[in-house]
Design a protein around this motif. Structure first.
Motif, PDB file in Angstrom:
ATOM      1  N   ILE A  22       0.845  -1.201   0.000  1.00  0.00           N
ATOM      2  CA  ILE A  22       0.000   0.000   0.000  1.00  0.00           C
ATOM      3  C   ILE A  22       0.878   1.247   0.000  1.00  0.00           C
ATOM      4  CG2 ILE A  22      -1.609   1.348   1.419  1.00  0.00           C
ATOM      5  CD1 ILE A  22      -2.920  -1.363   2.207  1.00  0.00           C
ATOM      6  N   ALA A  23       1.874   1.288   0.872  1.00  0.00           N
ATOM      7  CA  ALA A  23       2.755   2.456   0.963  1.00  0.00           C
ATOM      8  C   ALA A  23       3.508   2.689  -0.344  1.00  0.00           C
ATOM      9  CB  ALA A  23       3.731   2.290   2.119  1.00  0.00           C
ATOM     10  N   GLU A  24       3.979   1.615  -0.955  1.00  0.00           N
ATOM     11  CA  GLU A  24       4.703   1.733  -2.225  1.00  0.00           C
ATOM     12  C   GLU A  24       3.792   2.291  -3.317  1.00  0.00           C
ATOM     13  OE1 GLU A  24       6.235  -1.339  -5.616  1.00  0.00           O
ATOM     14  OE2 GLU A  24       6.704  -1.870  -3.540  1.00  0.00           O
ATOM     15  N   GLU A  25       2.586   1.794  -3.374  1.00  0.00           N
ATOM     16  CA  GLU A  25       1.664   2.220  -4.429  1.00  0.00           C
ATOM     17  C   GLU A  25       1.160   3.643  -4.211  1.00  0.00           C
ATOM     18  OE1 GLU A  25       0.029   1.192  -8.149  1.00  0.00           O
ATOM     19  OE2 GLU A  25       1.522   0.184  -6.915  1.00  0.00           O
ATOM     20  N   ALA A  26       1.048   4.065  -2.966  1.00  0.00           N
ATOM     21  CA  ALA A  26       0.514   5.391  -2.670  1.00  0.00           C
ATOM     22  C   ALA A  26       1.453   6.515  -3.109  1.00  0.00           C
ATOM     23  CB  ALA A  26       0.216   5.505  -1.174  1.00  0.00           C
ATOM     24  N   GLU A  27       2.699   6.223  -3.346  1.00  0.00           N
ATOM     25  CA  GLU A  27       3.710   7.173  -3.801  1.00  0.00           C
ATOM     26  C   GLU A  27       4.093   8.200  -2.738  1.00  0.00           C
ATOM     27  OE1 GLU A  27       2.827   8.870  -7.641  1.00  0.00           O
ATOM     28  OE2 GLU A  27       2.171   6.946  -8.417  1.00  0.00           O
ATOM     29  N   CYS A  28       3.123   8.815  -2.095  1.00  0.00           N
ATOM     30  CA  CYS A  28       3.406   9.790  -1.037  1.00  0.00           C
ATOM     31  C   CYS A  28       2.881   9.198   0.270  1.00  0.00           C
ATOM     32  CB  CYS A  28       2.729  11.119  -1.352  1.00  0.00           C
ATOM     33  SG  CYS A  28       3.161  12.402  -0.165  1.00  0.00           S
TER      34      CYS A  28
END
Length: 182
Positions: A22-28
């Motif tokens: 999730i963190a990787e995909e959220a970018e920010c």
């Protein structure tokens, strides 16, 4: 893109794996173990809270943290040994929401199976057929859970990010149209 706080509790690594996706995909995004999570979440647009299930609800560490989350847009994600569509899994989302602090909005949820802690499996091996954690069906479920989270689960968790971002865009458009119609 919205700024995300991804906060998780994990024992076997299942929930951590989903949190990282999730963190990787959220970018920010900033990612925190629940033990190190900030109390002040006002700098985040979305707060993703991940946990494993214990007694049909979030684990004790996450249960202790949830009331501190206030005034946030929240996404729940959970890992467990049961089927994601089971009553047990679905009810646990409600229990998590019930424990949130004031003023939160739940944007969405995500759940997937995950490997069960080997210590727990050993304890459950002797559970009788009347115990919900015993019998042949439970052993089949444990075997299936042992292969999760898998690549498909990781992709679904990443897709959740896009769905939540899109949901916020649609909501903003709706509210803007509603404001113009006054």
């Amino acid at each position: 893109m919205n700024k995300w706080a991804v906060i998780y509790s994990s024992v076997t690594g299942n929930t951590k794996m989903i949190a990282e996706a999730i963190a990787e995909e959220a970018e920010c995004a900033d990612i925190f173990r629940v033990q190190e999570a900030p109390r002040d979440l006002s700098g985040y647009d979305i707060v993703a809270l991940g946990y494993w299930l214990r007694l049909g609800q979030p684990d004790p560490l996450m249960l202790k943290y949830l009331p501190q989350v206030k005034g946030s847009k929240v996404v729940f994600f959970q890992t467990h040994g049961t089927e994601p569509t089971s009553e047990h899994a679905i009810t646990s989302f409600a229990r998590a929401g019930y424990n949130l602090g004031d003023g939160c909005e739940i944007l969405g949820t995500f759940g997937c199976q995950g490997k069960i802690n080997p210590v727990m499996l050993e304890k459950r091996k002797n559970a009788g057929p009347d115990d919900p954690h015993g019998g042949v069906k439970a052993q089949e479920r444990w075997k299936k859970a042992a292969s999760h989270p898998d690549a498909q689960d990781i992709e679904a968790a990443k897709e959740l990010v896009h769905k939540m971002e899109h949901k916020l865009v649609l909501k903003a458009k709706f509210l803007a149209r509603k404001q113009q119609g006054k």
